[in-house]
Design an enzyme around this catalytic site. Sequence first.
Site, PDB file in Angstrom:
ATOM      1  N   HIS A  73     -22.411  85.963 -22.523  1.00 47.75           N
ATOM      2  CA  HIS A  73     -21.942  84.582 -22.353  1.00 47.75           C
ATOM      3  C   HIS A  73     -23.050  83.562 -22.626  1.00 47.75           C
ATOM      4  O   HIS A  73     -23.130  82.519 -21.969  1.00 47.75           O
ATOM      5  CB  HIS A  73     -21.376  84.357 -20.938  1.00 47.75           C
ATOM      6  CG  HIS A  73     -20.187  85.204 -20.623  1.00 47.75           C
ATOM      7  ND1 HIS A  73     -18.894  84.784 -20.830  1.00 47.75           N
ATOM      8  CD2 HIS A  73     -20.087  86.454 -20.117  1.00 47.75           C
ATOM      9  CE1 HIS A  73     -18.055  85.741 -20.459  1.00 47.75           C
ATOM     10  NE2 HIS A  73     -18.758  86.767 -20.021  1.00 47.75           N
ATOM     11  N   ASN A 146     -12.339  85.025 -17.171  1.00 46.45           N
ATOM     12  CA  ASN A 146     -12.256  85.048 -18.632  1.00 46.45           C
ATOM     13  C   ASN A 146     -10.921  84.469 -19.085  1.00 46.45           C
ATOM     14  O   ASN A 146     -10.063  84.155 -18.252  1.00 46.45           O
ATOM     15  CB  ASN A 146     -12.384  86.487 -19.144  1.00 46.45           C
ATOM     16  CG  ASN A 146     -13.827  86.981 -19.168  1.00 46.45           C
ATOM     17  OD1 ASN A 146     -14.771  86.197 -19.026  1.00 46.45           O
ATOM     18  ND2 ASN A 146     -14.004  88.267 -19.354  1.00 46.45           N
ATOM     19  N   HIS A 337     -21.585  83.006  -9.825  1.00 45.68           N
ATOM     20  CA  HIS A 337     -21.696  84.274  -9.107  1.00 45.68           C
ATOM     21  C   HIS A 337     -20.357  84.575  -8.429  1.00 45.68           C
ATOM     22  O   HIS A 337     -19.925  83.797  -7.567  1.00 45.68           O
ATOM     23  CB  HIS A 337     -22.789  84.132  -8.039  1.00 45.68           C
ATOM     24  CG  HIS A 337     -23.214  85.439  -7.434  1.00 45.68           C
ATOM     25  ND1 HIS A 337     -22.379  86.502  -7.280  1.00 45.68           N
ATOM     26  CD2 HIS A 337     -24.416  85.836  -6.955  1.00 45.68           C
ATOM     27  CE1 HIS A 337     -23.030  87.500  -6.722  1.00 45.68           C
ATOM     28  NE2 HIS A 337     -24.273  87.123  -6.526  1.00 45.68           N
ATOM     29  N   TYR A 360     -25.018  89.420 -10.448  1.00 43.86           N
ATOM     30  CA  TYR A 360     -25.207  87.998 -10.761  1.00 43.86           C
ATOM     31  C   TYR A 360     -26.414  87.383 -10.056  1.00 43.86           C
ATOM     32  O   TYR A 360     -27.038  86.476 -10.584  1.00 43.86           O
ATOM     33  CB  TYR A 360     -23.906  87.212 -10.484  1.00 43.86           C
ATOM     34  CG  TYR A 360     -22.844  87.500 -11.542  1.00 43.86           C
ATOM     35  CD1 TYR A 360     -22.259  88.756 -11.628  1.00 43.86           C
ATOM     36  CD2 TYR A 360     -22.445  86.551 -12.453  1.00 43.86           C
ATOM     37  CE1 TYR A 360     -21.307  89.049 -12.593  1.00 43.86           C
ATOM     38  CE2 TYR A 360     -21.492  86.823 -13.425  1.00 43.86           C
ATOM     39  CZ  TYR A 360     -20.924  88.075 -13.486  1.00 43.86           C
ATOM     40  OH  TYR A 360     -19.984  88.359 -14.441  1.00 43.86           O
TER      41      TYR A 360
HETATM   42 FE1  HDE Z   1     -20.044  88.847 -16.153  1.00 44.92          FE
HETATM   43  N1  HDE Z   1     -22.028  88.497 -16.271  1.00 44.92           N
HETATM   44  N2  HDE Z   1     -20.414  90.778 -15.666  1.00 44.92           N
HETATM   45  N3  HDE Z   1     -18.036  89.272 -16.167  1.00 44.92           N
HETATM   46  N4  HDE Z   1     -19.622  86.970 -16.663  1.00 44.92           N
HETATM   47  C1  HDE Z   1     -22.595  87.315 -16.548  1.00 44.92           C
HETATM   48  O1  HDE Z   1     -24.354  86.348 -15.336  1.00 44.92           O
HETATM   49  C2  HDE Z   1     -21.616  91.288 -15.356  1.00 44.92           C
HETATM   50  C3  HDE Z   1     -17.458  90.445 -15.820  1.00 44.92           C
HETATM   51  C4  HDE Z   1     -18.400  86.389 -16.781  1.00 44.92           C
HETATM   52  O2  HDE Z   1     -20.822  80.573 -17.748  1.00 44.92           O
HETATM   53  C5  HDE Z   1     -24.076  87.299 -16.348  1.00 44.92           C
HETATM   54  O3  HDE Z   1     -25.261  84.304 -15.085  1.00 44.92           O
HETATM   55  C6  HDE Z   1     -21.495  92.653 -14.950  1.00 44.92           C
HETATM   56  C7  HDE Z   1     -16.042  90.292 -15.636  1.00 44.92           C
HETATM   57  C8  HDE Z   1     -18.535  85.008 -17.185  1.00 44.92           C
HETATM   58  O4  HDE Z   1     -22.691  81.185 -16.760  1.00 44.92           O
HETATM   59  C9  HDE Z   1     -24.367  88.725 -15.859  1.00 44.92           C
HETATM   60  C10 HDE Z   1     -20.156  92.942 -15.047  1.00 44.92           C
HETATM   61  C11 HDE Z   1     -15.790  88.976 -15.896  1.00 44.92           C
HETATM   62  C12 HDE Z   1     -19.914  84.792 -17.289  1.00 44.92           C
HETATM   63  C13 HDE Z   1     -22.995  89.341 -15.847  1.00 44.92           C
HETATM   64  C14 HDE Z   1     -19.488  91.765 -15.481  1.00 44.92           C
HETATM   65  C15 HDE Z   1     -17.040  88.359 -16.232  1.00 44.92           C
HETATM   66  C16 HDE Z   1     -20.553  86.033 -16.957  1.00 44.92           C
HETATM   67  C17 HDE Z   1     -24.887  86.827 -17.519  1.00 44.92           C
HETATM   68  C18 HDE Z   1     -19.479  94.279 -14.746  1.00 44.92           C
HETATM   69  C19 HDE Z   1     -14.440  88.269 -15.890  1.00 44.92           C
HETATM   70  C20 HDE Z   1     -20.596  83.526 -17.729  1.00 44.92           C
HETATM   71  C21 HDE Z   1     -25.445  85.472 -17.119  1.00 44.92           C
HETATM   72  C22 HDE Z   1     -19.610  94.697 -13.404  1.00 44.92           C
HETATM   73  C23 HDE Z   1     -13.747  88.335 -14.610  1.00 44.92           C
HETATM   74  C24 HDE Z   1     -20.856  82.610 -16.575  1.00 44.92           C
HETATM   75  C25 HDE Z   1     -25.017  85.275 -15.763  1.00 44.92           C
HETATM   76  C26 HDE Z   1     -21.513  81.349 -17.071  1.00 44.92           C
HETATM   77  C27 HDE Z   1     -21.943  86.204 -16.925  1.00 44.92           C
HETATM   78  C28 HDE Z   1     -22.809  90.597 -15.445  1.00 44.92           C
HETATM   79  C29 HDE Z   1     -18.107  91.732 -15.703  1.00 44.92           C
HETATM   80  C30 HDE Z   1     -17.112  86.964 -16.571  1.00 44.92           C
HETATM   81  C31 HDE Z   1     -25.384  89.499 -16.665  1.00 44.92           C
HETATM   82  C32 HDE Z   1     -22.621  93.577 -14.537  1.00 44.92           C
HETATM   83  C33 HDE Z   1     -15.058  91.371 -15.203  1.00 44.92           C
HETATM   84  C34 HDE Z   1     -17.425  83.996 -17.438  1.00 44.92           C
HETATM   85  O5  HDE Z   1     -24.882  88.720 -14.567  1.00 44.92           O
END
Ligand code: HDE
Length: 708
Positions: A73, A146, A337, A360
């Site tokens: 993202h 999402n 988060h 997060y």
């Molecule tokens: Fe994320 N995800 N994610 N994700 N995600 C990040 O956090 C992660 C997941 C989502 O505009 C990171 O601050 C793991 C699902 C959005 O700043 C990170 C897993 C969904 C955004 C991270 C998931 C998301 C992130 C990268 C599996 C939809 C952007 C930077 C367990 C429900 C937020 C940050 C923004 C961002 C990890 C799965 C949506 C790396 C480990 C499911 C919208 O922490």
Amino acid sequence: MGKRVVSKKEKDLAANSLQSVDQAMTTNQGIKINDDANTLRAGERGPSLLEDFILREKITHFDHERIPERIVHARGSAAHGYFELYEDLSEFTKAEILTDTSKTTPVFVRFSTVAGSRGSGDLARDIRGFAVKFYTDQGVFDLVGNNTPVFFIQDAMKFPDIIHAVKPEPNNEIPQAASAHDTFYDFISLATESLHNHMWAMSDRAIPRSFRMMEGFGIHTFRLINAKGKSHFARFHWKPLLGVHSVTWDEAVKINGADPDFHRRDLWEAIENKQYPSWELGLQIIAEEDEHKFEFDLLDATKFIPEELVPVRRVGKMTLDRNPENFFAETEQVAFHPGHIVPGIDFTNDPLLQGRLFSYTDTQLSRLGTPNFHEIPINRPVNPVYNNQRDAQMRMTIDSGRSSYFPNTLGGGCPYLSKIAAGGFESHQERIDGSKIRGRSASFSDHFSQPALFFRSLQPWEQRHMINAYTFELGKCTTEAIKTRMLWLMNEMSPELAAAVATGLGLKIPETIKMPINRNIGADASPETQQPGAAKNYLDKSPALSQSYLKSETIATRQIAVLVADGFNEQNMADKKKVWEGMNAFVKLIAPHGGVVLSDAGNEHPVDASIDTTESVLFDALYIPGGEQSIATLKTHGKVVKFINEMVKHCKTLAFDDDARTLHDLSAAKEFPADQAILIDAKPVDIALAIAEHRNWKREPMTTQIAV
Ligand code: HDE
């Protein structure tokens, strides 16, 4: 439209912003600067001096300007706004944002693509992030979702794998912001739980017309907890009031070249023009007793709950009405988060959600560099923060007093603990009784039923686009075994889809495949358990999954190109413009040159873009007013017919005045005499009706001959 809220959050941000007007330039230590262009030198042509603290401070700061981009993202845009509640939901939750209809809660929302780097194009075929930060009076609540109702994987453990697979391949760092490559399909075809979200990525949802025209989903099942401690399951939805719309793949490719900031600009301009985007918050609420009544597991993030089984209750509205002041300070430094929740909302045991609760915080530590990231203005709650956490890098708060521990008497016993009745957070007391295992429930192993349902529920034009997307993506892969494995899996979901894609690829669907690695159970599983079970059919169709179900009647914010040259028919143009602008559409004059264009009445009209600096794909509709001289000039410009033909190919609305007919006849428009969105001498309201349909997809199968 929408009322302006000057929130405490806004005041906080304003207090932190450095005004650059009417101020002397200083160093970071406050020393006034009298020369910002020359290094301190030993003589006019002599060497630079190390003691030049002004130069060193400026360059050092510059050298450190970038922080690590988000691992996923990375590319995003954001806006401020507010949330208003329609109805009191205290039957289900004690969260004030869902019970107090008198409150207006400030929000900050960031939209993003997943795979690309910070500088990648907006129109990548990708899932979009839809992250909402609510600054509630009870603390920050983040709904980090999402634009698809499901996710790729069921367990957090696989997240690094899928992201490594989709990101540019590690040997040559190709391709950027694109899933069409071998490593991604290698993974997808082996981890069959990902096939469902992958199908959404192959649908038009992955190339949205605008962030403002996307649905949002919290995906995981959460809990709502009422004042009596009773829990209900809930899934969160955002329904855009502008409807859900996408562009075609051909447009997406061209938009990325013509304006890689298309989505960012679209959001920014809509807000600057006071066309505030809004979404209704929807809830699917399920009684605890009904947890097991579905043929899928509520804890499985690769499944949606069909709206036909549990309706979405629209409970409030979010409006975005203010652009950020500073991209870095706000959009880049905002830290979302899923673990930021408020009393009245709680987690379930969804193993993906549980893993996110760890990830997060960890990511903010590495990106923002300190556990004090909550003190950055965009991340601060609107209610005060008191605890005994102290110090660490970049601490902003000047904590006063002697005690930084609890219990204490020296600090008067403060900060004190809150009883649950007084708003203290209490986790839902779910009874847990199980063995410690590394494994997954069998209720998670249906991988085909929902993608099959999704495909069945789409309109023919949506299915067509999806077939093209799979064909394109697999066509870019170079390993045949991966392509045939995908074909076999697609055949299990939809023989119709697989057959069409196989034809496009020039490959046969294999009768059996060997899944070399177990997909979800663990390396020890027996070969029989390695194939996902056959698709179930618990619902024939879910109409709510099709974008045609999610249209809106409005042409607000639609970009209408008006193609003119000197001598155009001013009256006709002005009549239509008035009607369309009255409906809040954006009407833009495109001419062979910049500057001004002269009407047949001799009046000057400012040109919004010369045809050489813009492209048809940046507009939703085209209107060509008459005027003999204007049409004669347009006919001689090579790009005009291309502009019209592309509009025809992309199934957009085209309107011609009667005396613009020669241009109509010169272009592909003439091939569609009965088309409901190619109109000659039509009334502006009738043209608006066609534009509101977004596209006339019925035209599409007949447009393959049009070369653009
Ligand atoms: Fe994320 N995800 N994610 N994700 N995600 C990040 O956090 C992660 C997941 C989502 O505009 C990171 O601050 C793991 C699902 C959005 O700043 C990170 C897993 C969904 C955004 C991270 C998931 C998301 C992130 C990268 C599996 C939809 C952007 C930077 C367990 C429900 C937020 C940050 C923004 C961002 C990890 C799965 C949506 C790396 C480990 C499911 C919208 O922490």
